[in-house]
Enzyme design. Structure first.
Site, PDB file in Angstrom:
ATOM      1  N   ALA A  15      31.094  29.514  28.680  1.00 42.06           N
ATOM      2  CA  ALA A  15      31.513  28.065  28.867  1.00 42.06           C
ATOM      3  C   ALA A  15      31.422  27.503  30.259  1.00 42.06           C
ATOM      4  CB  ALA A  15      33.156  28.255  28.473  1.00 42.06           C
ATOM      5  N   ARG A  20      26.894  25.382  40.608  1.00 43.47           N
ATOM      6  CA  ARG A  20      25.940  25.748  41.493  1.00 43.47           C
ATOM      7  C   ARG A  20      24.330  25.412  41.118  1.00 43.47           C
ATOM      8  NH1 ARG A  20      27.697  31.753  42.605  1.00 43.47           N
ATOM      9  NH2 ARG A  20      29.048  31.582  40.733  1.00 43.47           N
TER      10      ARG A  20
HETATM   11  C1  UD1 Z   1      31.886  37.017  37.853  1.00 40.57           C
HETATM   12  C2  UD1 Z   1      32.800  38.225  38.094  1.00 40.57           C
HETATM   13  C3  UD1 Z   1      32.424  39.026  39.260  1.00 40.57           C
HETATM   14  C4  UD1 Z   1      31.153  39.609  39.052  1.00 40.57           C
HETATM   15  C5  UD1 Z   1      30.082  38.393  38.573  1.00 40.57           C
HETATM   16  C6  UD1 Z   1      28.907  38.865  38.124  1.00 40.57           C
HETATM   17  C7  UD1 Z   1      35.214  37.378  37.739  1.00 40.57           C
HETATM   18  C8  UD1 Z   1      36.566  36.826  38.075  1.00 40.57           C
HETATM   19  N1  UD1 Z   1      34.180  37.438  38.404  1.00 40.57           N
HETATM   20  O1  UD1 Z   1      31.973  36.169  38.924  1.00 40.57           O
HETATM   21  O2  UD1 Z   1      33.277  39.808  39.610  1.00 40.57           O
HETATM   22  O3  UD1 Z   1      30.585  40.297  40.204  1.00 40.57           O
HETATM   23  O4  UD1 Z   1      30.722  37.691  37.390  1.00 40.57           O
HETATM   24  O5  UD1 Z   1      28.146  38.358  37.052  1.00 40.57           O
HETATM   25  O6  UD1 Z   1      35.037  37.705  36.453  1.00 40.57           O
HETATM   26  N2  UD1 Z   1      32.839  31.436  32.368  1.00 40.57           N
HETATM   27  C9  UD1 Z   1      33.373  31.016  31.141  1.00 40.57           C
HETATM   28  N3  UD1 Z   1      34.487  30.334  31.463  1.00 40.57           N
HETATM   29  C10 UD1 Z   1      35.183  30.043  32.678  1.00 40.57           C
HETATM   30  C11 UD1 Z   1      34.417  30.770  33.756  1.00 40.57           C
HETATM   31  C12 UD1 Z   1      33.383  31.450  33.541  1.00 40.57           C
HETATM   32  O7  UD1 Z   1      32.978  30.932  30.089  1.00 40.57           O
HETATM   33  O8  UD1 Z   1      36.363  29.656  32.882  1.00 40.57           O
HETATM   34  C13 UD1 Z   1      31.534  32.102  32.168  1.00 40.57           C
HETATM   35  C14 UD1 Z   1      30.252  31.425  32.826  1.00 40.57           C
HETATM   36  O9  UD1 Z   1      29.696  30.585  31.798  1.00 40.57           O
HETATM   37  C15 UD1 Z   1      29.563  32.644  33.071  1.00 40.57           C
HETATM   38  C16 UD1 Z   1      30.496  34.029  32.942  1.00 40.57           C
HETATM   39  O10 UD1 Z   1      31.588  33.588  32.663  1.00 40.57           O
HETATM   40  O11 UD1 Z   1      28.531  32.901  32.045  1.00 40.57           O
HETATM   41  C17 UD1 Z   1      30.623  34.309  34.674  1.00 40.57           C
HETATM   42  O12 UD1 Z   1      31.294  33.153  35.433  1.00 40.57           O
HETATM   43  P1  UD1 Z   1      30.624  33.044  36.733  1.00 40.57           P
HETATM   44  O13 UD1 Z   1      31.619  31.561  37.236  1.00 40.57           O
HETATM   45  O14 UD1 Z   1      29.493  32.909  37.056  1.00 40.57           O
HETATM   46  O15 UD1 Z   1      31.363  34.157  37.333  1.00 40.57           O
HETATM   47  P2  UD1 Z   1      31.021  34.808  38.961  1.00 40.57           P
HETATM   48  O16 UD1 Z   1      31.657  33.943  39.835  1.00 40.57           O
HETATM   49  O17 UD1 Z   1      29.698  34.987  38.996  1.00 40.57           O
HETATM   50 CA    CA Z   2      27.978  34.700  37.663  1.00 42.84          CA
END
Ligand code: UD1
Ligand code: CA
Length: 494
Positions: A15, A20
């Site tokens: 979502a 970045r």
């Molecule tokens: C997340 C993990 C982190 C891990 C990293 C590795 C958490 C809090 N952190 O961080 O521990 O090392 O992934 O990949 O879980 N997404 C949603 N809805 C949201 C937020 C994110 O669907 O509200 C989805 C994003 O589209 C993405 C995935 O979740 O595909 C990961 O989100 P991202 O923001 O990349 O998390 P990281 O900061 O990388």
């Molecule tokens: Ca990520």
């Protein structure tokens, strides 16, 4: 007969906007190897051997940012549309835990709880995860176990959640996000990747309890680890050794690096099947392309889309093909560009030929340098060897088209929506050099067209057409046009 549903489901978090990436396109739709990141994650799920028909594994994709675009892509992809996929809408992106909660509180999640299923959670931005990783992650949880966690020791753990253990190799206590980590925690090299297998009931209940009291004011899915630890639940860990598989995409540079790794995998797998690369580091091949044994690819070759190359064909340097079918034993020389076209067996193309969409070249034919085809069919054994343009043309077998032939297919007007006219050149025609065919026009079987002709009317079979003004020679006239020989001048010095 429908198989029984496995008590297994897959949840993909997709979502986020991916701030970045600095692009309006949702992160999971950015492409590597010619396909969006999300495609690669789903196809790894599809390729994993889970002992069940893939189309029967219930998959939930959490979508939010530009969800219409994400849903449209999945629904229209011929492979993905066969999977059992449900979209769950996360209206605001308030963290991975928030996203997962929407999925578990949806009908899809309720169903998984009812089935006492295990739910494999995957992020949409890890395009290099392998089917074998998914197979190992989805082996069933022990009785009463809450979860399994995938971790990896990274040489540079920057940006990832760190796995905090009791003592050095002790049991896992929690995961701390980089932004919330102390200096000491930042030094931990074991990271979590957002890949988990959860007991569905534990996941559903746990997600309702997490808070957003952290530096990012987000709901962290990772908080479920400390929850499980506090409840003295067993936390299974699968430590993955190959960190290339786990390369995440968060910014354009990581996208480029992931694309490079995928490309190398694609090339390596073709090399193992007998494809020869003169310099693999400069060649790009989409994962959808199909090659055969004995194909030789020179430096700078780029093959995309549905391109297929049959055995023994050789592609010279800097050949760029998109959706092109190439037959056996074809030679495509340097600098040739082709799209949506077909090239028959034993044919030679290039150097520097341009096959625009809907071109079809037969077998044992020759398309030489600086030849452009567009919607042109060239029959078996025919030759267009130099500097020609054939658009909206049909050329039969064993035709010889001399140098500099041009089909004049466009009259500059729009008639009944059709602007282009057809040139038909039947079998065994011999076309002299520097001719034009003003379409619509037909040149009959076996006809000869004299060099320098502008053909405006049909040529019957077997005729010779000459359409140029007659030559006149004026005896001795050349001297009149030549400047008179200069008389030597006196030098100034004297
Ligand atoms: C997340 C993990 C982190 C891990 C990293 C590795 C958490 C809090 N952190 O961080 O521990 O090392 O992934 O990949 O879980 N997404 C949603 N809805 C949201 C937020 C994110 O669907 O509200 C989805 C994003 O589209 C993405 C995935 O979740 O595909 C990961 O989100 P991202 O923001 O990349 O998390 P990281 O900061 O990388
Ligand atoms: Ca990520």
């Amino acid at each position: 007969m429908k198989k029984k549903h496995s008590s297994f489901g897959v949840m993909i978090l997709a979502a986020g906007q991916g701030k970045r990436m600095r692009s309006n396109l949702p992160k999971v739709l950015h492409e590597i190897g010619g396909k969006p990141l999300l495609y690669h994650v789903l196809s790894a799920v599809g390729a994993a051997k889970q002992g069940v028909d893939v189309s029967q594994v219930p998959v939930a994709i959490v979508v939010g940012h530009q969800r219409e675009a994400v849903e449209k892509f999945v629904q229209e992809d011929p492979v993905l549309s066969l999977m059992d996929i449900t979209f769950v809408h996360q209206p605001e992106q308030r963290g991975t835990g928030h996203a997962a909660r929407f999925a578990m509180d949806s009908e899809w999640g309720e169903q998984r709880v009812k089935e006492k299923a295990a739910v494999l959670v995957l992020p949409g931005d890890l395009p290099l995860i392998s089917p074998s990783l998914i197979e190992q992650m989805s082996s069933p949880l022990g009785r009463g176990d809450a979860l399994k966690l995938l971790t990896c020791d990274l040489p540079d753990p920057t940006g990832y959640g760190r796995v905090v253990r009791r003592g050095k190799q002790g049991s896992v206590m929690r995961i701390v996000e980089e932004k919330d980590a102390t200096m000491r925690e930042k030094a931990i090299r074991e990271v979590a990747l957002s890949i988990y297998l959860f007991d569905a009931a534990f996941l559903q209940v746990g997600l309702r309890k997490i808070s957003n009291k952290n530096s990012q004011a987000e709901y962290y899915l990772t908080d479920l680890i400390s929850q499980a630890a506090a409840r003295r639940k067993k936390i299974n860990v699968l430590k993955w050794a190959d960190h290339e598989d786990l390369r995440g995409v968060n910014d354009p540079w990581e996208l480029a690096l992931a694309g490079r790794i995928l490309n190398e995998r694609v090339l390596r797998s073709w090399a193992m099947k007998g494809v020869l690369f003169v310099d693999p580091w400069t060649v790009r091949i989409d994962s959808s392309v199909i090659l055969s044994e004995g194909v030789v690819l020179h430096p700078g070759v780029i093959l995309t889309g549905t391109t297929e190359i049959a055995a023994g064909s050789e592609l010279g340097p800097n050949v760029v093909l998109k959706n092109v079918q190439v037959g056996q034993g074809v030679k495509i020389k340097a600098g040739t560009v082709a799209e949506d076209s077909v090239i028959g067996a034993q044919t030679q193309v290039g150097p520097y030929a341009h096959l625009r969409p809907d071109s079809k070249v037969g077998s044992r034919a020759k398309i030489g340098n600086f030849v452009e085809l567009k919607k042109a069919v060239i029959g078996d054994g025919s030759s267009v060897a130099h500097l020609s343009y054939l658009g909206d043309a049909e050329v039969g077998r064993n035709v010889n088209i001399g140098c500099g032939f041009v089909t004049c297919n466009y009259d500059g007007r729009v008639i009944n929506g059709q602007r282009k006219h057809k040139t038909i050149i039947e079998d065994e025609v011999f076309m002299g050099s520097d001719c034009q065919a003003v379409a619509p026009v037909r040149i009959g079987k076996g006809a000869f067209v004299a060099s320098g002709s502008t053909i405006t009317r049909d040529v019957p079979s077997g005729d010779l057409a000459i359409a140029r003004s007659k030559q006149v020679n004026k005896t001795g006239y050349a001297a009149r046009f030549r400047p008179a020989p200069s008389t030597p001048k006196e030098s100034k010095g004297e």
